[in-house]
Design a protein around this motif. Structure first.
Motif, short mmCIF file in Angstrom:
data_model
loop_
_atom_site.label_atom_id
_atom_site.label_comp_id
_atom_site.label_asym_id
_atom_site.label_seq_id
_atom_site.Cartn_x
_atom_site.Cartn_y
_atom_site.Cartn_z
N SER A 196 17.28 6.06 -1.68
CA SER A 196 17.56 5.92 -0.26
C SER A 196 17.86 7.26 0.42
N VAL A 197 17.83 8.30 -0.37
CA VAL A 197 18.24 9.62 0.14
C VAL A 197 17.14 10.20 1.05
N VAL A 198 17.56 11.04 2.00
CA VAL A 198 16.58 11.69 2.90
C VAL A 198 15.68 12.62 2.09
N ASN A 199 14.44 12.78 2.59
CA ASN A 199 13.52 13.72 1.96
C ASN A 199 12.67 14.39 3.03
N LYS A 200 11.63 15.12 2.58
CA LYS A 200 10.89 15.93 3.55
C LYS A 200 10.10 15.07 4.56
N ASN A 201 9.93 13.79 4.24
CA ASN A 201 9.22 12.92 5.17
C ASN A 201 10.13 12.20 6.16
N THR A 202 11.42 12.36 5.99
CA THR A 202 12.36 11.58 6.79
C THR A 202 12.24 11.91 8.28
#
Lengths: 342, 678
Positions: B220-226
């Protein structure tokens, strides 16, 4: 008789001249003049000779006795003088008795006890394997307090007691606080409790068994100035006159207010060095006894107040001696090459 | 816990002329201890210890707030600057534009939950000042989206978390207890199987998407696509946080703060500050309702106390005005009644300040412990006798040291392995439920196994290890605490008579006379020290008043072998509790004899395996003019005894002595088949 006396004199003088020790000279004296001495025996024969000859023989005997005594005395001096030339290597090492060593924990306990006894504290001892009640509940530490976790306290594998809880290895000497209140019945209390304590930490600076001191004072009108006074007295007695202490606010469940007590570092004189934190060393934790703890010991917190303190024996020793024992586990590994240094 | 606070950040909230050194000194004396200052580039970093009751100080703002109360007491001006963060109203968006998000906590596990959905730009590195500040505070900078959560935590003292809104497809947050063995993968890619006391967040489908208050999860963590986030802050149950965090060893800063119960009022402050930062640094736009579920409101206790109570605790007399001004500087609310004060602490101190003693502490520390005088107690000294055992123990230790023994301190614990080597049973020992290693699994019931181990480990450094230990053993009792019995154990490698001599003289020194010797023959004779430790023909016990004081003997060769002890080893074990019971240190006076003694030597020969001890006792009994019988020489089956005859009332004549001597000879011949050498 006259002949016998002269012979005895001559023989004795010849013998005397050969004697080399004080002991032998004394023996010769006894051999002549003792209760059964040759001269004494001879003199007893005086009764047997005719009355008329007695004065002459008597005079002779006295003269001989005097002469022998003089020569003996001279010989004694000679013997004594002769000893002066007996050479001894006084620089060779002595033969000492075998000396043992007390563990540094014992040494520190004795010293600290003596200091506190002088201001009216009595040393007590309470269980090292203890109920949760005395170790925690009675000390205002609720069931969920972190110190009661498996990570902070050793538990004994036994079913819990309904009233007293589980059996624990006492994690601090504070477990003796309420026991002391129960023992004393009512204040005044001035106790110092020194005992083994146990906590599940085992690394270069922790051992699962260690020693603590616990001080407890309860009376009417006890306040923070008394706690400060006691520490100042102890610090100066134990560490030296030039040392200073300070209290810093801290938090313990069983005291309110709570402090940490620091002492000026004895090595850098407060300038800051590798042994201290910028000139100060932490000595112990302390504070005014929490009213809930007094209540647990059936003492009325509206009538009485008190203070308590606790600290590590091992640390106290090292702080005094300025020792930096790089691995605390050495204290309990009992290598005689370590123990014999103290 | 220790936190790192940078000076420049602190001064964003604290207006003062205080130098870093002054800040350190003043805070340490009256508030949180500043343990160290490190100068890094043009900034200073304070390392500050936060005690478990002061979560309100675990932040830049918290320290600034404390400093404002403390510095003026040292004559240094200080003022708190306005807290940053927008106003709630300014973030509201039209309901029609809301992105859906549903948070539920049916079991009311959390005290308060807040969250907001926001649209953001693509993730990027944080600006230099953010990066610099959080890294100087000990947290690694990752990207702007994550850094903001940490920045808010460091600045305000409440942990927060950011989720990728689109990775939670259900747009549902269900806070619940985990199922037993429910799997989870945290964002550092570690996997755990959970316990039913752990709290998790479920996306409504049973999928675990967070370990709230401790660490986020990988899924559920943010990533580069968030592009859309859910910024979330919850006030947790501190006990559950602590347990879960310790259970899995996940000691994040969030967990160490959350387990100290930060104020739930702070949740809102932190959320607003976070929204502001997302707007500033990540192009953030609020895209949903501001969720605020607040079942357990902060409610500080009002405390009633008096000026007198406070002054009694301090030991000095402070004026009411001074006490009030100190408490007000800490944001306490005071209402004065006739003689008493009603004091309400601010919400951020509600768990810490609840009783009048807490008020006394606040006044005392801000007034300054260093300003209080030092006095010794003047009250009466309690009359209590020092426990007798303490004197005896100290005496024994001193004596043994000067007789050449070295004291050892073994652990009270013992391993199953050592128990087996000593042929004891583990079942006879108390067992530690949570030992760190198998070395410390049981509590000692005898000092002998550890003594043997110590001897074995030191045998190459000395030919004659004269060691001793004085410690409690723990003898289990049914439904009660164990008996803690103080035992003395000492070792010797010279010969039996050396160690026996030490024990005999030691008993004399602690005031125990008239001890009987007993040759133990069965298990019962060994109560507490177990027969199998000892050589069956070379062990004696010392008994008085039916109590066994000590065992002295050679260690059984088989046991010695188990421990690989190369030379013969003699041990003595003494029950110090019994020593204390029997000890009578009072000395009695016998007048110095007026008449000389007659001393003569008597050499006797006897059959093999004759015990000489009872024989000597027999001689004493023959006549009261026998004052002393000493053994001066001993060779095979022949012993020379030196007998001292003395009569207090008259000079002994040779026939007096002869009569007694004849009687001795007669008794010994008939009873012990002795022959005499003249």
């Amino acid at each position: 008789m006259e002949k016998e006396l002269n012979e005895l004199e001559n023989m004795s003088l010849v013998e005397l001249a050969k004697l080399k020790s004080d002991k032998d000279v004394n023996a010769l004296y006894l051999k002549l003049f003792g209760q059964n001495g040759n001269f004494t025996k001879l003199l007893k024969k005086l009764k047997e000779i005719p009355q008329s000859e007695r004065p002459i023989i008597g005079i002779l005997a006295n003269k001989i006795k005097k002469n022998l005594e003089e020569k003996i005395s001279k010989q004694k001096k000679l013997v004594a003088n002769n000893q002066l030339s007996d050479w001894l290597d006084v620089t060779a090492p002595g033969t000492p008795p075998k000396l043992g060593h007390l563990h540094i924990v014992s040494q520190t306990i004795s010293e600290v006890t003596r200091i506190f006894e002088r201001i009216g504290f009595t040393r007590r001892r309470y269980p090292e394997i203890e109920w949760e009640w005395y170790s925690f509940d009675s000390l205002n530490m609720p069931v969920n307090h972190p110190a009661r976790d498996d990570f902070e306290t050793f538990f004994i594998d036994l079913p819990p007691n309904l009233k007293m809880g589980k059996v624990v290895l006492s994690p601090h000497t504070s477990s003796g606080q309420v026991r002391e209140m129960e023992r004393a019945g009512k204040p005044p209390i001035r106790m110092i409790n020194i005992a083994k304590c146990y906590r599940p930490n085992w690394d270069i600076s922790h051992t699962p068994m260690f020693h603590q001191f616990e001080g407890l004072v309860i009376d009417k009108g006890i306040n923070i100035t008394h706690l400060k006074g006691t520490f100042e007295y102890f610090a100066k007695e134990f560490f030296g006159k030039d040392r200073k202490i300070r209290l810093r606010p801290f938090h313990f469940q069983f005291t309110e207010p709570s402090f940490e007590v620091d002492i000026t570092c004895g090595f850098c004189k407060g300038r800051g060095c590798r042994l201290c934190k910028e000139g100060w060393m932490e000595l112990c934790g302390s504070g005014m006894v929490h009213p809930n703890v007094l209540k647990a010991g059936k003492i009325d917190p509206m009538k009485y107040t008190g203070y308590a303190f606790g600290w590590g024996v091992e640390r106290t020793y090292m702080m005094k001696q300025g020792l930096k024992i790089d691995d605390l586990r050495l204290l309990y590994s009992n290598d005689i090459r370590f123990l014999e240094q103290f | 816990m220790n936190i790192l606070v940078t000076d420049s950040w602190l001064r964003e909230y604290l207006e003062t002329d205080a130098t870093p050194q002054q800040l350190k000194d003043c805070l340490s004396l009256c508030g949180p201890s500043v343990e160290r200052i490190n100068k890094v580039n043009n900034d200073y970093i304070y390392e500050i210890e936060i005690t478990s009751n002061r979560a309100d100080c675990a932040s830049v703002y918290g320290i600034a707030r404390e400093a404002v109360a403390i510095l003026p007491r040292f004559g240094i001006k200080a003022a708190l600057k306005q807290l940053k963060g927008g106003r709630m109203e300014s973030f509201r968006v039209k309901e029609s534009n809301h992105l859906p998000m549903e948070v539920s906590d049916p079991e009311i596990i959390c005290n308060r939950i807040m969250g907001v959905v926001m649209e953001v730009d693509f993730m990027k590195p944080s600006p230099a000042y953010i990066k610099d500040r959080i890294e100087k505070s000990g947290i690694r900078s990752l990207n702007n989206l994550v850094d903001i959560t940490n920045y808010v935590m460091l600045e305000l003292g409440h942990p927060s978390h950011v989720f990728d809104y689109d990775r939670i497809k259900t747009h549902k947050f269900l806070i619940r207890f985990a199922k037993k063995n429910e799997p989870i993968e945290t964002l550092d890619n570690k996997k755990y199987l959970l316990n039913s006391e752990d709290v998790i967040i479920d996306d409504g489908t049973g999928r675990v998407i967070d370990l709230p208050g401790i660490m986020g999860t990988e899924n559920s963590v943010v990533n580069k696509n968030t592009r859309r986030i859910f910024f979330f802050i919850e006030s947790n149950n501190p006990v559950l946080i602590r347990k879960t965090s310790m259970r899995y060893g996940i000691r994040t800063m969030a967990a160490t703060i959350n387990e100290k119960h930060p104020d739930s009022e702070l949740v809102k402050t932190a959320l607003l500050r976070g929204i502001e930062l997302y707007q500033e640094l990540a192009g953030g736009k609020v895209a949903g309702e501001l969720i605020d579920i607040y079942p357990r409101k902060s409610k500080p206790t009002t405390i009633k106390t008096t000026i007198e109570f406070i002054n009694d605790r301090l030991g000095i007399v402070l004026k009411k005005s001074e006490i009030v001004s100190i408490l007000e500087s800490l944001s306490f609310h005071i209402s004065e009644q006739n003689t008493s004060l009603e004091i309400t602490p601010p919400t951020f101190r509600q768990f810490d300040v609840t009783i009048p003693e807490d008020i006394a502490e606040e006044v005392a520390r801000i007034y300054g412990y260093h300003n209080l005088p030092s006095k010794l107690m003047s009250g009466e000294i309690p009359v209590t006798n020092r426990p007798k055992i303490l004197d005896i123990e100290e005496k024994i230790k001193q004596i043994l040291k000067y007789w050449g023994h070295t004291e050892v301190y073994n652990y009270s614990f013992i391993s199953g392995e050592l128990i087996a080597k000593a042929n004891l049973k583990t079942s006879a020992h108390l067992k530690v439920a949570n030992p760190l290693t198998s070395d410390i699994e049981y509590m000692r019931i005898s000092l002998i196994p550890s003594m043997l181990d110590t001897v074995a480990r030191n045998q190459f450094y000395s030919d004659n290890l004269q060691l001793f230990e004085l410690a409690n053993v723990y003898l289990p009792k049914k439904n009660d605490l164990p008996d803690e019995v103080p035992i003395l154990a000492l070792s010797n490698q010279n010969n039996f008579y050396k160690i026996k001599g030490f024990v005999e003289l030691l008993l004399k020194e602690v005031g125990i006379a008239g001890v009987k010797e007993n040759i133990p023959s069965n298990q019962n004779d060994f109560a507490g020290t177990w027969s199998h430790f000892w050589h069956p023909k070379q062990t004696v016990s010392l008994v008085k008043s039916g109590k066994i004081i000590a065992y002295i003997g050679k260690i059984h060769p088989a046991i010695s072998q188990n421990f690989q002890i190369k030379n013969a080893l003699y041990l003595a074990v003494l029950n110090v509790e019994i020593l204390v019971d029997l000890s009578n240190p009072a000395k009695s006076y016998i007048p110095i004899p007026l008449y000389p003694a007659v001393i003569e030597d008597l050499t006797i020969q006897y059959p093999p395996k004759t015990y000489i001890g009872p024989l000597i006792s027999e001689i004493y009994k023959i006549n009261k003019i026998v004052k002393k019988v000493e053994m001066v020489d001993h060779y095979h089956n022949s012993t020379t005894l030196r007998i001292t005859y003395q009569d207090e009332k008259k000079n002994l004549k040779s026939e007096d002595v002869k009569n007694v001597r004849d009687k001795i000879l007669q008794t010994l011949t008939s009873k012990y088949k002795i022959t005499f050498k003249q």
